[in-house]
Design an enzyme around this catalytic site. Sequence first.
Site, PDB file in Angstrom:
ATOM      1  N   CYS A  92       0.818  -1.210   0.000  1.00  0.00           N
ATOM      2  CA  CYS A  92       0.000   0.000   0.000  1.00  0.00           C
ATOM      3  C   CYS A  92       0.854   1.263   0.000  1.00  0.00           C
ATOM      4  O   CYS A  92       0.673   2.148  -0.829  1.00  0.00           O
ATOM      5  CB  CYS A  92      -0.936   0.001   1.212  1.00  0.00           C
ATOM      6  SG  CYS A  92      -1.755   1.573   1.453  1.00  0.00           S
ATOM      7  N   CYS A  96      -1.429   1.609  -3.167  1.00  0.00           N
ATOM      8  CA  CYS A  96      -2.430   2.674  -3.005  1.00  0.00           C
ATOM      9  C   CYS A  96      -1.843   4.085  -2.948  1.00  0.00           C
ATOM     10  O   CYS A  96      -2.322   4.987  -3.639  1.00  0.00           O
ATOM     11  CB  CYS A  96      -3.225   2.477  -1.718  1.00  0.00           C
ATOM     12  SG  CYS A  96      -3.538   0.777  -1.287  1.00  0.00           S
ATOM     13  N   LYS A 139       0.155   5.174  -6.110  1.00  0.00           N
ATOM     14  CA  LYS A 139      -0.860   5.178  -7.183  1.00  0.00           C
ATOM     15  C   LYS A 139      -1.701   6.452  -7.107  1.00  0.00           C
ATOM     16  O   LYS A 139      -1.956   7.110  -8.113  1.00  0.00           O
ATOM     17  CB  LYS A 139      -1.720   3.919  -7.053  1.00  0.00           C
ATOM     18  CG  LYS A 139      -2.820   3.705  -8.055  1.00  0.00           C
ATOM     19  CD  LYS A 139      -4.138   4.344  -7.734  1.00  0.00           C
ATOM     20  CE  LYS A 139      -4.716   4.066  -6.402  1.00  0.00           C
ATOM     21  NZ  LYS A 139      -5.267   2.746  -6.185  1.00  0.00           N
TER      22      LYS A 139
HETATM   23  P1  NDP Z   1      -8.507  -7.652 -10.274  1.00  0.00           P
HETATM   24  O1  NDP Z   1      -9.012  -8.951  -9.796  1.00  0.00           O
HETATM   25  O2  NDP Z   1      -9.247  -6.408  -9.952  1.00  0.00           O
HETATM   26  O3  NDP Z   1      -8.351  -7.699 -11.845  1.00  0.00           O
HETATM   27  C1  NDP Z   1      -7.659  -8.713 -12.493  1.00  0.00           C
HETATM   28  C2  NDP Z   1      -8.044  -8.666 -13.952  1.00  0.00           C
HETATM   29  O4  NDP Z   1      -7.258  -9.579 -14.671  1.00  0.00           O
HETATM   30  C3  NDP Z   1      -9.493  -9.046 -14.167  1.00  0.00           C
HETATM   31  O5  NDP Z   1     -10.043  -8.206 -15.133  1.00  0.00           O
HETATM   32  C4  NDP Z   1      -9.395 -10.477 -14.644  1.00  0.00           C
HETATM   33  O6  NDP Z   1     -10.439 -10.849 -15.483  1.00  0.00           O
HETATM   34  C5  NDP Z   1      -8.108 -10.415 -15.446  1.00  0.00           C
HETATM   35  N1  NDP Z   1      -7.475 -11.727 -15.582  1.00  0.00           N
HETATM   36  C6  NDP Z   1      -7.272 -12.638 -14.621  1.00  0.00           C
HETATM   37  N2  NDP Z   1      -6.652 -13.715 -15.125  1.00  0.00           N
HETATM   38  C7  NDP Z   1      -6.467 -13.482 -16.440  1.00  0.00           C
HETATM   39  C8  NDP Z   1      -5.891 -14.223 -17.493  1.00  0.00           C
HETATM   40  N3  NDP Z   1      -5.380 -15.441 -17.307  1.00  0.00           N
HETATM   41  N4  NDP Z   1      -5.873 -13.657 -18.713  1.00  0.00           N
HETATM   42  C9  NDP Z   1      -6.390 -12.433 -18.932  1.00  0.00           C
HETATM   43  N5  NDP Z   1      -6.951 -11.686 -17.951  1.00  0.00           N
HETATM   44  C10 NDP Z   1      -6.989 -12.210 -16.731  1.00  0.00           C
HETATM   45  O7  NDP Z   1      -6.990  -7.604  -9.769  1.00  0.00           O
HETATM   46  P2  NDP Z   1      -5.922  -6.422  -9.749  1.00  0.00           P
HETATM   47  O8  NDP Z   1      -4.634  -7.095  -9.956  1.00  0.00           O
HETATM   48  O9  NDP Z   1      -6.325  -5.308 -10.604  1.00  0.00           O
HETATM   49  O10 NDP Z   1      -5.996  -5.967  -8.253  1.00  0.00           O
HETATM   50  C11 NDP Z   1      -5.774  -6.933  -7.230  1.00  0.00           C
HETATM   51  C12 NDP Z   1      -6.584  -6.585  -6.014  1.00  0.00           C
HETATM   52  O11 NDP Z   1      -5.977  -5.498  -5.365  1.00  0.00           O
HETATM   53  C13 NDP Z   1      -8.001  -6.120  -6.324  1.00  0.00           C
HETATM   54  O12 NDP Z   1      -8.894  -7.189  -6.397  1.00  0.00           O
HETATM   55  C14 NDP Z   1      -8.300  -5.220  -5.175  1.00  0.00           C
HETATM   56  O13 NDP Z   1      -8.803  -6.005  -4.156  1.00  0.00           O
HETATM   57  C15 NDP Z   1      -6.934  -4.655  -4.813  1.00  0.00           C
HETATM   58  N6  NDP Z   1      -6.769  -3.294  -5.356  1.00  0.00           N
HETATM   59  C16 NDP Z   1      -7.560  -2.328  -4.860  1.00  0.00           C
HETATM   60  C17 NDP Z   1      -7.460  -1.039  -5.316  1.00  0.00           C
HETATM   61  C18 NDP Z   1      -8.357  -0.008  -4.758  1.00  0.00           C
HETATM   62  O14 NDP Z   1      -8.894  -0.228  -3.680  1.00  0.00           O
HETATM   63  N7  NDP Z   1      -8.588   1.100  -5.434  1.00  0.00           N
HETATM   64  C19 NDP Z   1      -6.497  -0.674  -6.353  1.00  0.00           C
HETATM   65  C20 NDP Z   1      -5.726  -1.786  -6.831  1.00  0.00           C
HETATM   66  C21 NDP Z   1      -5.869  -3.040  -6.338  1.00  0.00           C
HETATM   67  P3  NDP Z   1     -11.851 -11.371 -14.889  1.00  0.00           P
HETATM   68  O15 NDP Z   1     -12.538 -10.145 -14.342  1.00  0.00           O
HETATM   69  O16 NDP Z   1     -12.528 -11.913 -16.097  1.00  0.00           O
HETATM   70  O17 NDP Z   1     -11.551 -12.384 -13.864  1.00  0.00           O
END
Ligand code: NDP
Length: 457
Positions: free
Chosen positions: A43, A48, A51
């Site tokens: 974070c 966070c 970012k």
């Molecule tokens: P997310 O789960 O939000 O997004 C991951 C993305 O990658 C999804 O769109 C997913 O698709 C896609 N994906 C997963 N596997 C594959 C694959 N094999 N091929 C292609 N696409 C794929 O994760 P992030 O990494 O963005 O963030 C991680 C976590 O961190 C979040 O869930 C959140 O909890 C936290 N976070 C919070 C923030 C905030 O509070 N503002 C900011 C950043 C992170 P699909 O949707 O179809 O599964």
Amino acid sequence: MTKFDYDLFTIGAGSGGVRASRLASTYGARVGVAEEYRVGGTCVIRGCVPKKFLVYASEYGHDFNNARGYGWSAENISFNWQTLIENKDNEIDRLNGIYIRNLKNAGADIFQSRATVKDEHTVHLEAENRTVTAEKILVATGGAPWVDDSIPGHELGVTSNEAFHLENLPKHVVVAGGGYIALEFACIFKGLGCEVCVVYRGEDILRYFDTDVSVQVHSELKRQGIRVITQTVFKEIEDLGGGEKRVHLSNDTHIDTDMVFWAVGRWPSTKGLGLENAGVELAKNGAVIVDDYSKSSCDSIYAVGDVTNRVNLTPVAIREGAAFAETCFNNKPTKMDYRFIPKAVFTQPPVGVVGYAEHEARKEFKNVDIYKTNFRAMKNMLTGSEERVMMKLVVDADTDKVIGCHIVGEEAAEMIQCIAIAVKAGVTKAQFDETCALHPTIAEELVTLHEKFVPPM
Ligand code: NDP
């Protein structure tokens, strides 16, 4: 006198680990903390906080344009990526120092080392090549970006870890993924002047959110010129030389770019941690499986934060860490309450949500009422921007309780933090209606939503 070196040894000094360690110390525990990278964790160091600085920087890109409508001339503006990164790094260094000081002031020993688990009560400190023992071990190692290494050329892409330290701002960014990180960085880079394309595998971005949220964010991304390609994945990344890459897509097209950004999820960081030596059960994705009190399958080993893959948000990790310290070091068994956690996605405009999405509510509640609106905010009447605001309330019709609130628009995150208090306290729609509007604001629309939404037949 206990036979262990420490009452608590925490592996990982991120939000959850630091909170648990500090609180346990104040309850009299002898605490050791190991961190292999920098105290503060994802974070503070590469999540966070940095970012949000990049988001602020990027918003100026739009603000300079919008200011024209208010009589300002903003000609010959320029942006310097190196200045931003240097200033951001200085602030992160300051915060890192505060975190270290706070831990030390609480009486914890900090070890700058990777730590692994040897057995139920023993941790090996790699940098010092020695072991320490503890009555309880807390695993708070967080998560790390996942990259699809089955894609040829995957190593040519960067993740959010590297994006905070790029030497130069790219011209063109191709982002894989449609979740939090993908969309936040897509907007950051667009606002800073890059061409941006998002490639997402599913039907629409932000899959886990209310459909109105994903539709609205998608249309806002398009409005500002971010290309969004859905139902498509990377097939190969080809090195064209001179920093240029060609991304081959599953739809048999390709995009040339100077930066490929992987944002396809984060995985719990348990690899090589030695948890199997203590019989700690892990989920398929490596997450530590814990009970309601964050205890793993090993009685002396607990885990909090992203490494448990429950709700991966900083304030949740902090609360899990606090609940753990209350339970284990203050004789006050405490469970984390996961209901009505507010969430924000810092896209531009941002998303703020709390509670049930409409589709979730319809599964769980018998009768659901929806109130929603979509409008252009007053500020944009003079800027010329076509940016819109979407607001939606999900109401349990049987109790009149507001069980979901979803906002896409300026200051959505700020609004939702306050609304979350009321929603968590069980506010009713009638109480929303009884609340006097504050004019002229965007938020006033929330208390003037009188017409139930009737879906078209
Ligand atoms: P997310 O789960 O939000 O997004 C991951 C993305 O990658 C999804 O769109 C997913 O698709 C896609 N994906 C997963 N596997 C594959 C694959 N094999 N091929 C292609 N696409 C794929 O994760 P992030 O990494 O963005 O963030 C991680 C976590 O961190 C979040 O869930 C959140 O909890 C936290 N976070 C919070 C923030 C905030 O509070 N503002 C900011 C950043 C992170 P699909 O949707 O179809 O599964």
